[in-house]
Write a protein that holds these residues in place. Sequence first.
Motif, short mmCIF file in Angstrom:
data_model
loop_
_atom_site.label_atom_id
_atom_site.label_comp_id
_atom_site.label_asym_id
_atom_site.label_seq_id
_atom_site.Cartn_x
_atom_site.Cartn_y
_atom_site.Cartn_z
N VAL A 280 0.78 -1.23 0.42
CA VAL A 280 0.12 0.00 -0.03
C VAL A 280 0.90 1.22 -0.07
N GLU B 187 -5.40 1.12 8.41
CA GLU B 187 -6.74 0.06 8.02
C GLU B 187 -5.35 -1.53 7.74
N ILE C 43 0.87 4.52 0.79
CA ILE C 43 0.56 5.97 1.47
C ILE C 43 0.01 6.93 1.32
N GLN D 134 -5.47 4.29 5.85
CA GLN D 134 -4.24 3.86 5.27
C GLN D 134 -3.79 2.90 6.37
N ASN E 63 -0.26 -6.51 4.67
CA ASN E 63 -0.19 -5.07 4.06
C ASN E 63 1.57 -5.05 4.82
#
Length: 232
Positions: free
Chosen positions: A138, A148, A140, A145, A153
Motif C-alpha cells: 500500500v 487499516e 500511503i 490507510q 499488508n
Amino acid sequence: YVNKIDKDYFIKSFGVSNYEKKSPLNSIKNLILSYLLYKIKTKYKCSKNVISAAEFIAKELDVYVGYNHIKHVIIYEILSRLSLIKGLVCIIGDGDGFMGLLIKKLNPSIKILYVNIGKNLFSDIYCYSKIIIDSSPVLISKKSQIEELDAKNVAFLEAENYDLLRRAPINLFINIDSMQEMNPEIIINYFKLMRSSKEKSYFYCLNREKKVLPDGTMINFNDYPWNNSKTM
C-alpha cells in the motif's frame, strides 16, 4: 540509482547500503570482508535462525551479505530480546528495505511501514517485493490507510508526507543512520510525530554522535529532543 532495462530494474546504492551484485571479481573482494563479518557474528553471538534469514534475503536479492546486513541482524537481536517487535513497526530510512524484510521474514504477523525519500523508497519497494511476494503493498496517501493495515499488508510512505504519521497506531519506530541526513527542524518534527502514537511506542535510534551537513549545519545525537524519554 535505478535503471530499468526491459521489464526489470537494476539498483546501485551509494552511501545507503551495500547493494553490490555478485560477480567473480566482487567475490574475491568480498573474501576479507566475509572473514571480518564472521568475527563480528561470533563476537555478538548472533542466532543461527536470524543469520539464515539474512542470508536468504541476500541470496534472493543476488547480493553479498555485507556489514550493514550483519548490523541489522545484531539490531534485530536486541529488539527481539526486549520484546519490542510487535504490532506495527515503522522504519524511517531503511537501506534497501532490509530491516523490514528481516523482521517480516522472522515475524510474518508483524505489519511494516516504510518511510523514505525518492528513489530510496523505490529501492525499499523493489527489494521487499522480490522477497515477500504474497503481500499486499500500500502506498500511503491518507492517514486512515495506516490504521487499516493488516498482517498481509506492507505500507510505503513518501517522507514528504511524514505528517501522516501523526496519531498513527505504531508500536515501534526504527531509524538506522538516516536521521542525521535531516535538518534539526525535521528531526524535531519526527520526535513529535512518534510521541503522538496511539500505542505505547518505542524508538530504536542508531546514528553517529555528530555529523556536519553539506550546508555546515552540525547534527549532534545528544541534541535530539530526547526530553525525559526513558531508555532501555
